[in-house]
Structure formats: structure tokens, C-alpha cells
Design a protein around this motif. Structure first.
Motif, PDB file in Angstrom:
ATOM      1  N   PRO A 294      37.765  45.439  32.180  1.00 18.58           N
ATOM      2  CA  PRO A 294      36.655  46.136  32.845  1.00 18.58           C
ATOM      3  C   PRO A 294      35.279  45.758  32.280  1.00 18.58           C
ATOM      4  O   PRO A 294      34.314  45.684  33.032  1.00 18.58           O
ATOM      5  CB  PRO A 294      36.966  47.615  32.591  1.00 18.58           C
ATOM      6  N   ALA A 295      35.197  45.505  30.955  1.00 18.68           N
ATOM      7  CA  ALA A 295      33.905  45.167  30.355  1.00 18.68           C
ATOM      8  C   ALA A 295      33.383  43.838  30.900  1.00 18.68           C
ATOM      9  O   ALA A 295      32.179  43.697  31.182  1.00 18.68           O
ATOM     10  CB  ALA A 295      34.026  45.110  28.840  1.00 18.68           C
ATOM     11  N   LEU A 296      34.277  42.867  31.066  1.00 18.14           N
ATOM     12  CA  LEU A 296      33.868  41.576  31.626  1.00 18.14           C
ATOM     13  C   LEU A 296      33.392  41.748  33.068  1.00 18.14           C
ATOM     14  O   LEU A 296      32.368  41.172  33.468  1.00 18.14           O
ATOM     15  CB  LEU A 296      35.040  40.598  31.579  1.00 18.14           C
ATOM     16  N   LEU A 297      34.117  42.535  33.835  1.00 13.84           N
ATOM     17  CA  LEU A 297      33.721  42.765  35.219  1.00 13.84           C
ATOM     18  C   LEU A 297      32.344  43.432  35.280  1.00 13.84           C
ATOM     19  O   LEU A 297      31.498  43.069  36.099  1.00 13.84           O
ATOM     20  CB  LEU A 297      34.764  43.639  35.926  1.00 13.84           C
ATOM     21  N   ALA A 298      32.103  44.381  34.374  1.00 10.50           N
ATOM     22  CA  ALA A 298      30.812  45.057  34.352  1.00 10.50           C
ATOM     23  C   ALA A 298      29.675  44.068  34.098  1.00 10.50           C
ATOM     24  O   ALA A 298      28.619  44.135  34.740  1.00 10.50           O
ATOM     25  CB  ALA A 298      30.813  46.147  33.288  1.00 10.50           C
TER      26      ALA A 298
END
Length: 316
Positions: A241-245
């Protein structure tokens, strides 16, 4: 081409009660199926229903119900069934008498009126209580006997003002199933309701009203998609999720991205949902992360209404 003989059509309709606004400049085309009217008290729901049942006339504009207008009363009223929210009955009347007498007023002969009355009472689940006095009915039973009276003459248009109020969960489920079976027969079922999750569950389309105006109408998902002035909220569950953010913040239409409390999902708010889905597909195809699930986080009537109306929607 749309078949106006199967639609309810409002053409720039306004209704004023003296200087008080009922509805203003309403233009709608309502197809068969279940349509829910949603809005706080005073938003115009009852005025809209009274107009389509011929109980009141427009101050301005024109109205057609399946090709007929209220100036053709015999045909018009035979086509419409109306279940109001008012809980008042003649003293001493039984459930059967209420439904049967209504059919006699429609001009049915005794045998047919008796058969139709018992059929409607059976559909409403009140056969065992049919010959008891309505004064001894529970609130939910009174709701259902009014519904039986509204459907007994097999109307094309069934208009129901708060029909789920007072029903226990079993009766509510049975009543919703009845609405759905009527709609599947190709009829109109117009429902006013404050029980928003049930509106979401049963409706083919929704009409959102505020202060006498129609602010949005259509299938719930389409209404939400068309509200481009407000960001749509989407839940994405993925492997990183952090990469997607970090990637979606490069999008100028992304308003917010925050990790879900469980750390396994990302809650995204975007003004351009189509481009967001396109970007998401590109990220997944690149192999940067694995996608588990994607779903709108607020694609429901309550969220639509809150976006469109703001704090006024709290009175629903």
C-alpha cells in the motif's frame, strides 16, 4: 426510443402551496422498476408522490403517468395504487373490509372484489388476521393491510410513502420481497424511505431531493459516478500500500491516500475514478505490486446524499 406509455414523466413541474414551495422545476422520466425517493423532511418527497397519484395538480408544468394525465380520472385512478404514511382507519373496520370496500369503490362486483381482496391480503401475509378489527393490529400489521389495499386492484403504478416503518425484520424482508416481485412484473414501485441501506438493497434507481429540488437521479452507482465535483473514495488492498500511495500522489486528481487501520489496504479519494483505475492497472501490469481487491468505499445512497446535501442529510 423510450415508451412513454410505460414511464412516469414530469416536464418542468412546480407545485406551490401559496408561497410555500413543494417542488420546483422537476423534469424526470421514471421507468418501470423500484424507484426510491430519498431526502429529509420537507425535501418534496410527499409532494412528488401526491402529484404522480393525481391527489394534487401542478402549479406549473405537465405530468404524464404511463401516457395518462389526471384529467382522465377513471383510467388514471384505476392505474394507480397509493399507500400513504397516515395511520388512520374507520372505527370498527376489519382488514378484509378495508381492502374489499376499496375494491367496491373501484366498481368491482362482489365475487371479483372478494377474490382480489383475499389475494392481496394473502400477498401481504395477513390471511389469519383478515377478519380481525384493524384497531387490534400492530403497527406493522396496519402497514401491511394498507399495502394490501393499495395493490388489490392490480395497479400499474404503486406509490408507497414510508412503507417499511414499523415492520419487524421478518415482515420487512417479506415486504421487500413483495416489492421486488411486483417490480419484476414490469410495474412501477415508487418508495419513499429513510432506511437508507434498504433503499440501497431494493432500488433500481434513486431520486435525491432537497428543498423541493431534484439534486440527482438515476441508478445509485451512476449517480455517484456523475458527481464529479466530489471525490470518490476507493479501498484498495494490495501487497504494498505504501508504494501505491507514493505513485497515486503523482496524480493531480488524487485528493487523499491513507493506510487502512489494518495496514493492508489503502483508502484513496480521487476526482477521476476512470484514470485512477487505468493507473492501477498499469502499476499491477508492471509487476510493482500484487492486487488483492478494489472496491468503492462509499458507493451507497447515504454517501451520495451526504456529498450532495452536506449536513442537511443528517436529518434523514
Amino acid at each position: 426510443m423510450a415508451d412513454t406509455n410505460r414511464e412516469i414523466v414530469f416536464n418542468n413541474v412546480s407545485k406551490f402551496y401559496g408561497e410555500v414551495l413543494g417542488v420546483n422545476r422537476v423534469s424526470l422520466t421514471i421507468p418501470p422498476g423500484i424507484t426510491s425517493l430519498v431526502g429529509p423532511n420537507g425535501s418534496g418527497k410527499t409532494t412528488l408522490m401526491n402529484l404522480m397519484t393525481g391527489l394534487i395538480r401542478p402549479t406549473e408544468g405537465t405530468l404524464s403517468v404511463c401516457g395518462l394525465g389526471p384529467d382522465q380520472p377513471e383510467e388514471f385512478f384505476a392505474m394507480v395504487g397509493y399507500c400513504s404514511q397516515f395511520d388512520s382507519f374507520p372505527r370498527g373496520i376489519t382488514g378484509f373490509d378495508l381492502v374489499y370496500n376499496g375494491l367496491m369503490l373501484h366498481g368491482y362486483e362482489y365475487e371479483k372484489a372478494y377474490r382480489l381482496a383475499m389475494e392481496a391480503i394473502d400477498r401481504a401475509g395477513l390471511v389469519q388476521a383478515a377478519h380481525r378489527k384493524v384497531a387490534g393490529y400492530s403497527k406493522g400489521m396496519r402497514q401491511r393491510i394498507r399495502l394490501a389495499s393499495a395493490i388489490a386492484h392490480h395497479p400499474t403504478i404503486l406509490v408507497l410513502d414510508e412503507p417499511l416503518n414499523g415492520l419487524d425484520p421478518m415482515a420487512r424482508a417479506e415486504t421487500i420481497a413483495l416489492f421486488q416481485s411486483i417490480a419484476q412484473e414490469g410495474l412501477h414501485v415508487i418508495v419513499s424511505s429513510h432506511i437508507l441501506h434498504e433503499v440501497d438493497q431494493i432500488s433500481d434507481q434513486v431520486i435525491l431531493l432537497s428543498s423541493g429540488y431534484v439534486v440527482a437521479e438515476g441508478p445509485i452507482h451512476d449517480v455517484r459516478t456523475d458527481v464529479t465535483d466530489h471525490p470518490m473514495q476507493i479501498m484498495v488492498r494490495c501487497s504494498d500500500p505504501a508504494l501505491l500511495a507514493s505513485k497515486i500522489f503523482a496524480m493531480n486528481h488524487a485528493v487523499e491516500a491513507k493506510l487502512h487501520t489494518d495496514g493492508k489496504g489503502l483508502l484513496v479519494r480521487t476526482r477521476d475514478v476512470n484514470n485512477f483505475y487505468l493507473l492501477l492497472n498499469q502499476i499491477v501490469e508492471s509487476g510493482a505490486l500484487e492486487l488483492e481487491a478494489v472496491a468503492p468505499a462509499d458507493d451507497d445512497v447515504n454517501s451520495v446524499y451526504q456529498y450532495l446535501i452536506g449536513s442537511e442529510g443528517n436529518s434523514i
